[in-house]
Design a protein around this motif. Structure first.
Motif, PDB file in Angstrom:
ATOM      1  N   GLU A  56       0.866  -1.373   0.383  1.00 27.30           N
ATOM      2  CA  GLU A  56       0.061   0.243  -0.149  1.00 27.30           C
ATOM      3  C   GLU A  56       0.707   0.976   0.068  1.00 27.30           C
ATOM      4  N   LEU A  57       0.674   2.309  -1.009  1.00 25.61           N
ATOM      5  CA  LEU A  57       1.404   3.102  -0.890  1.00 25.61           C
ATOM      6  C   LEU A  57       0.447   4.338  -0.629  1.00 25.61           C
ATOM      7  N   VAL A  58       1.021   5.559   0.006  1.00 23.82           N
ATOM      8  CA  VAL A  58       0.487   5.959   0.477  1.00 23.82           C
ATOM      9  C   VAL A  58       0.506   7.746  -0.487  1.00 23.82           C
ATOM     10  N   ILE A  59      -0.458   8.105  -1.375  1.00 26.09           N
ATOM     11  CA  ILE A  59       0.278   8.987  -1.790  1.00 26.09           C
ATOM     12  C   ILE A  59       0.231  10.371  -1.507  1.00 26.09           C
ATOM     13  N   GLY A  60      -0.052  10.963  -0.687  1.00 31.01           N
ATOM     14  CA  GLY A  60      -0.388  11.903   0.155  1.00 31.01           C
ATOM     15  C   GLY A  60      -1.892  12.914  -0.032  1.00 31.01           C
ATOM     16  N   HIS A  61      -1.712  14.049   0.280  1.00 32.05           N
ATOM     17  CA  HIS A  61      -2.453  14.619   0.926  1.00 32.05           C
ATOM     18  C   HIS A  61      -3.674  15.175  -0.434  1.00 32.05           C
ATOM     19  N   CYS A  62      -4.779  14.956  -0.980  1.00 26.71           N
ATOM     20  CA  CYS A  62      -5.827  16.223  -2.109  1.00 26.71           C
ATOM     21  C   CYS A  62      -6.110  17.124  -0.806  1.00 26.71           C
ATOM     22  N   GLU A  63      -6.129  18.109  -1.865  1.00 24.26           N
ATOM     23  CA  GLU A  63      -6.916  19.420  -1.068  1.00 24.26           C
ATOM     24  C   GLU A  63      -8.580  18.857  -2.298  1.00 24.26           C
ATOM     25  N   ALA A  64      -9.650  19.818  -1.555  1.00 22.74           N
ATOM     26  CA  ALA A  64     -11.046  19.487  -1.695  1.00 22.74           C
ATOM     27  C   ALA A  64     -10.836  20.323  -3.478  1.00 22.74           C
ATOM     28  N   ASP A  65      -9.973  21.481  -3.055  1.00 21.78           N
ATOM     29  CA  ASP A  65      -9.835  21.954  -4.590  1.00 21.78           C
ATOM     30  C   ASP A  65      -8.910  20.847  -5.519  1.00 21.78           C
ATOM     31  N   ASP A  66      -7.879  20.623  -5.512  1.00 21.91           N
ATOM     32  CA  ASP A  66      -6.995  19.011  -5.783  1.00 21.91           C
ATOM     33  C   ASP A  66      -8.143  18.418  -7.116  1.00 21.91           C
ATOM     34  N   LEU A  67      -9.284  18.173  -5.441  1.00 24.17           N
ATOM     35  CA  LEU A  67     -10.378  16.814  -6.778  1.00 24.17           C
ATOM     36  C   LEU A  67     -11.497  17.288  -7.583  1.00 24.17           C
ATOM     37  N   ILE A  68     -12.066  18.468  -7.103  1.00 23.41           N
ATOM     38  CA  ILE A  68     -12.653  19.175  -7.592  1.00 23.41           C
ATOM     39  C   ILE A  68     -12.050  20.899  -7.925  1.00 23.41           C
ATOM     40  N   SER A  69     -12.669  21.519  -8.830  1.00 24.14           N
ATOM     41  CA  SER A  69     -11.909  22.798  -8.744  1.00 24.14           C
ATOM     42  C   SER A  69     -13.366  23.427  -9.277  1.00 24.14           C
ATOM     43  N   GLY A  70     -13.462  25.426  -9.536  1.00 21.19           N
ATOM     44  CA  GLY A  70     -14.145  26.111  -9.533  1.00 21.19           C
ATOM     45  C   GLY A  70     -14.216  27.418  -9.154  1.00 21.19           C
ATOM     46  N   GLU A  71     -15.046  28.348  -8.908  1.00 20.04           N
ATOM     47  CA  GLU A  71     -14.734  29.252  -8.036  1.00 20.04           C
ATOM     48  C   GLU A  71     -16.083  28.954  -6.828  1.00 20.04           C
ATOM     49  N   SER A  72     -15.746  29.409  -5.599  1.00 23.20           N
ATOM     50  CA  SER A  72     -16.418  29.396  -4.478  1.00 23.20           C
ATOM     51  C   SER A  72     -18.160  29.586  -4.287  1.00 23.20           C
ATOM     52  N   GLY A  73     -18.259  28.407  -3.836  1.00 25.42           N
ATOM     53  CA  GLY A  73     -19.730  28.873  -4.449  1.00 25.42           C
ATOM     54  C   GLY A  73     -20.637  28.121  -5.574  1.00 25.42           C
ATOM     55  N   GLN A  74     -20.189  28.084  -6.940  1.00 24.38           N
ATOM     56  CA  GLN A  74     -20.645  27.912  -7.787  1.00 24.38           C
ATOM     57  C   GLN A  74     -21.554  26.355  -8.183  1.00 24.38           C
ATOM     58  N   GLU A  75     -22.227  26.089  -8.807  1.00 24.74           N
ATOM     59  CA  GLU A  75     -23.067  24.869  -8.607  1.00 24.74           C
ATOM     60  C   GLU A  75     -22.432  24.067  -9.879  1.00 24.74           C
ATOM     61  N   MET A  76     -22.279  22.998  -9.927  1.00 23.68           N
ATOM     62  CA  MET A  76     -22.273  22.236 -10.801  1.00 23.68           C
ATOM     63  C   MET A  76     -23.136  20.864 -10.810  1.00 23.68           C
ATOM     64  N   PRO A  77     -23.168  19.584 -11.876  1.00 25.68           N
ATOM     65  CA  PRO A  77     -24.211  18.851 -10.904  1.00 25.68           C
ATOM     66  C   PRO A  77     -22.434  17.772 -10.877  1.00 25.68           C
ATOM     67  N   ARG A  78     -23.180  17.380  -9.382  1.00 25.93           N
ATOM     68  CA  ARG A  78     -22.587  16.466  -9.737  1.00 25.93           C
ATOM     69  C   ARG A  78     -22.091  15.020 -10.075  1.00 25.93           C
ATOM     70  N   TRP A  79     -22.614  14.478 -11.082  1.00 28.70           N
ATOM     71  CA  TRP A  79     -21.549  13.565 -11.553  1.00 28.70           C
ATOM     72  C   TRP A  79     -20.333  14.199 -12.419  1.00 28.70           C
ATOM     73  N   LYS A  80     -20.722  15.338 -12.992  1.00 28.57           N
ATOM     74  CA  LYS A  80     -19.390  16.006 -13.545  1.00 28.57           C
ATOM     75  C   LYS A  80     -18.364  16.480 -12.469  1.00 28.57           C
ATOM     76  N   ALA A  81     -19.242  16.356 -11.590  1.00 24.81           N
ATOM     77  CA  ALA A  81     -17.447  16.594 -10.419  1.00 24.81           C
ATOM     78  C   ALA A  81     -17.228  15.754 -10.008  1.00 24.81           C
ATOM     79  N   ALA A  82     -17.661  14.045  -9.779  1.00 28.89           N
ATOM     80  CA  ALA A  82     -17.268  13.156  -9.809  1.00 28.89           C
ATOM     81  C   ALA A  82     -16.087  13.328 -10.709  1.00 28.89           C
ATOM     82  N   ARG A  83     -16.946  13.453 -12.370  1.00 29.74           N
ATOM     83  CA  ARG A  83     -16.136  12.774 -13.570  1.00 29.74           C
ATOM     84  C   ARG A  83     -14.528  13.739 -13.286  1.00 29.74           C
TER      85      ARG A  83
END
Length: 220
Positions: free
Chosen positions: A97-124
């Motif tokens: 098991e390799l620990v790759i490191g911490h992913c910030e929220a912005d690393d996973l899903i980027s955008g302007e604070s408060g911006q809305e997007m479909p959850r499936w697009k965020a998941a993609r």
């Protein structure tokens, strides 16, 4: 050597529209319906990433792991003030098991604070970022540990029934001198003569079944 993870965004979008055995779209069964708000307290990035990873596990046309990779996980993390909406990324390679490191929220899903997007697009978006991080980390690990030279790797593509499909496959993998097409049990390719990763991408994009044989390596 194949990448640790192959994520096919187009296949993911198509899979979400398919019906599961209960008659519901995978979009709903995977918990990816509705909208996501960037930096939203009730619907954070790490939850979407975790749900997406669980949903695509065992869906090879969307999320395929290399033979030596057995798992990718994200572990939600918190700071002194509570959840930080990110997570710790891990992957298992050859049982390690390799620990790759911490992913910030912005690393996973980027955008302007408060911006809305479909959850499936965020998941993609999250799956694309996770795949990139995993592939980079596993490539570095393989380089350090000397996984060896690939000496045998084969691929069988099933469902190619017309010469037109066969020629399209040849074009996708860069074959300049056309081979002879015979409809039968499948198209067998080897890594010495063909770009197998390109063949896999073509097959997935066109809905053909792919079967990979075990890879043989000489370990130095």
């Amino acid at each position: 050597m194949p990448p640790a993870v192959t994520f096919t965004a187009q296949a993911f979008s198509a899979w979400l529209r398919e019906l599961n055995k209960h008659g519901f779209n995978n979009l709903y069964s995977a918990g990816l319906a509705g909208t996501h708000t960037i930096h939203g307290d009730e619907d954070d990035a790490s939850v979407i990433a975790e749900n997406a990873l669980l949903a695509v596990h065992g869906v090879p046309q969307v999320w395929e792991l290399a033979p030596d990779v057995s798992g990718v996980s994200i572990w939600r993390t918190a700071g002194e003030e509570g959840a930080d909406y990110g997570g710790l990324l891990t992957v298992t390679v050859d049982g390690v098991e390799l620990v790759i490191g911490h992913c910030e929220a912005d690393d996973l899903i980027s955008g302007e604070s408060g911006q809305e997007m479909p959850r499936w697009k965020a998941a993609r978006m999250a799956l694309q970022q996770i795949a990139a991080r995993v592939n980079e980390a596993v490539a570095a690990y393989r380089a350090r540990t000397g996984c060896g030279e690939v000496v045998e790797r084969h691929l069988m593509i099933h469902g190619v029934t017309t010469e037109e499909q066969f020629r399209a496959l040849e074009a996708a993998i860069g074959v300049t001198e056309g081979g002879r097409f015979t409809a039968g049990g499948g198209i067998l390719l080897n890594h010495r003569d063909h770009n197998l990763d390109a063949a896999i991408r073509w097959a997935r994009d066109h809905g053909f079944a792919v079967e990979q044989t075990d890879t043989t390596r000489i370990v130095g």
